[in-house]
Design an enzyme around this catalytic site. Structure first.
Site, PDB file in Angstrom:
ATOM      1  N   LYS A 129       1.025  12.087   9.052  1.00  0.00           N
ATOM      2  CA  LYS A 129       2.212  11.681   8.302  1.00  0.00           C
ATOM      3  C   LYS A 129       2.118  12.160   6.858  1.00  0.00           C
ATOM      4  CE  LYS A 129       3.364   9.649  12.073  1.00  0.00           C
ATOM      5  NZ  LYS A 129       4.304  10.301  12.999  1.00  0.00           N
ATOM      6  N   ASP A 187       4.330  15.370  10.132  1.00  0.00           N
ATOM      7  CA  ASP A 187       5.567  14.601  10.302  1.00  0.00           C
ATOM      8  C   ASP A 187       5.937  13.975   8.964  1.00  0.00           C
ATOM      9  OD1 ASP A 187       7.631  12.982  11.093  1.00  0.00           O
ATOM     10  OD2 ASP A 187       6.487  11.865  12.597  1.00  0.00           O
ATOM     11  N   GLU A 246       7.626  17.975  11.790  1.00  0.00           N
ATOM     12  CA  GLU A 246       8.532  17.011  12.420  1.00  0.00           C
ATOM     13  C   GLU A 246       9.419  16.340  11.387  1.00  0.00           C
ATOM     14  OE1 GLU A 246       6.745  14.652  15.432  1.00  0.00           O
ATOM     15  OE2 GLU A 246       8.142  12.970  15.202  1.00  0.00           O
ATOM     16  N   ASP A 290      13.195  13.898  15.249  1.00  0.00           N
ATOM     17  CA  ASP A 290      12.856  12.557  15.717  1.00  0.00           C
ATOM     18  C   ASP A 290      13.936  11.567  15.279  1.00  0.00           C
ATOM     19  OD1 ASP A 290      11.442  10.466  16.803  1.00  0.00           O
ATOM     20  OD2 ASP A 290       9.769  10.523  15.415  1.00  0.00           O
ATOM     21  N   LYS A 315      12.310   8.489  21.580  1.00  0.00           N
ATOM     22  CA  LYS A 315      11.850   7.100  21.460  1.00  0.00           C
ATOM     23  C   LYS A 315      12.860   6.189  22.154  1.00  0.00           C
ATOM     24  CE  LYS A 315       8.925   7.306  17.356  1.00  0.00           C
ATOM     25  NZ  LYS A 315       8.826   8.726  17.032  1.00  0.00           N
TER      26      LYS A 315
HETATM   27 MG    MG Z   1       8.094  11.137  14.101  1.00  0.00          MG
END
Ligand code: MG
Length: 367
Positions: free
Chosen positions: A165, A193, A218, A241, A265
């Site tokens: 991240k 991401d 991402e 995402d 998700k």
């Molecule tokens: Mg993500």
């Protein structure tokens, strides 16, 4: 068969370590999960879960799950849980939007359908195509040194794909990315991401500074249009995402050729029924998926893995398992994780048995 009662439980999931995204923008020490048990007039029941990642990751929050369920419950009582299309139609008419509320109901109805048919949910979602699934670790934003340590720990646990991240600015992120690239174990795959934290110019600067590395990036920016701007000026594969909320977002992203993969998700798109459609569209369009949930316990992880089990292997990238971040056990059975991979047996439904001691008393009951 008719839905006769909905029982709602609230479970705190304290994280083993505080988790931060986007340079501290989303910092949480615990998650608030809602578990739904749907009972029927024929004695069958099903289990579902919705666990937003705090209140600031997506347009979703834990109190909203329970308020939304109070709104939906009177419309669901008396409905046939085996008819997933009708259940989703009832929910969409009674409460437009709010996919994160509906996911728990949809999941519980798939569980009932599986128990009724004596088949695992993955069989009902198209049939098993995998014996095991590759999982990815999630490396929270921290100092480069800490992130490298977390990546090595995940590698030692068997993870070979790491979602690192980033998203706090060009110099700081380049420092993180270059440290992680230098220290990664040969053969491991890295995703950087940004969880939509970069401006397009920042994303272009970071990505082009490491353009020669075979890595994924991402959700660099907030919107699909901003990500498309980045797409036009960079070369690495992109994963979308948070900006894929439903089918129409996916259609637009595919029409623009923005991404090579998406994070699918379950809670963000409203449950397994809708996620299955997105899964099938991704296959048609040649888009890879990370099939997972937003957060939660064994229940949410297991539901996502049922969909992944019924998805062709080469369309799957890696799945994240929320359970790696806490040690609360809400249910036995379901997904079994070992050495960075996940397995599911063929127990009917989701294959889960609730742990009543963890759930405590219901916080709401509708009948
Ligand atoms: Mg993500």
């Amino acid at each position: 068969m008719k839905i006769s009662r909905l029982r709602i439980y609230q479970v705190d999931l304290p994280l083993d370590k505080p988790y931060a995204l986007c340079g501290g923008r989303l910092h949480y020490t615990a998650l608030d999960s809602t578990i739904v048990v749907i009972e029927t007039d024929q004695g069958l029941f099903g289990i579902g879960e919705s666990c937003p990642w705090g209140a600031s990751y997506l347009p979703a929050f834990a109190l909203g799950v329970r308020a939304g369920l109070a709104e939906l419950a009177p419309h669901l009582l008396g409905c046939n849980p085996l008819n997933l299309n009708a259940i989703n139609q009832v929910m969409d008419q009674a409460l437009p939007g709010h996919p994160y509320v509906k996911t728990a109901v949809d999941m519980a109805c798939w569980d009932i359908l599986g128990r009724h048919c004596n088949l695992p949910v993955h069989a009902l979602l198209g049939g098993r195509l995998n014996t095991e699934l590759i999982l990815q670790s999630s490396i929270p934003t921290a100092t480069p040194r800490q992130m490298v340590a977390d990546m090595h720990l995940a590698h030692a646990e068997g993870y070979r794909t790491h979602s690192c991240k980033v998203g706090s600015g060009v110099p700081a992120d380049l420092s993180r990315i270059q440290s992680l690239l230098a220290e990664r174990v040969r053969g491991d795959h890295l995703t950087f991401d940004a969880n939509r934290a970069w401006l397009p110019a920042q994303a272009v600067a970071v990505m082009n500074a490491v353009r020669d590395y075979e890595v994924h990036f991402e959700q660099p920016c907030e919107t699909l249009e901003q990500c498309q701007h980045v797409r036009n000026l960079t070369r690495q594969p992109l994963i979308l995402d948070e900006c894929i909320h439903g089918a129409s977002d996916l259609y637009r992203a595919c029409a623009l050729n923005t991404a090579q993969a998406i994070g699918l998700k379950i809670a963000r798109v409203g449950g397994l029924t809708k996620a299955r459609h997105l899964r099938d569209y991704c296959i048609q369009q040649g888009i890879q998926m990370n099939i997972e949930d937003v957060g939660g316990s064994q229940i949410a992880d297991t539901a996502a893995m049922h969909l992944a089990m019924a998805t062709p292997h080469h369309y799957l990238r890696a799945s994240w398992n929320a359970c790696r971040h806490h040690s609360i056990v809400t249910a036995q059975g379901g997904v079994q994780v070992s050495r960075g991979t996940a397995r599911l047996d063929d127990t009917p439904g989701l294959g889960l048995t609730l742990c009543p001691d963890t759930l405590g008393d219901a916080v709401a009951m509708y009948e």
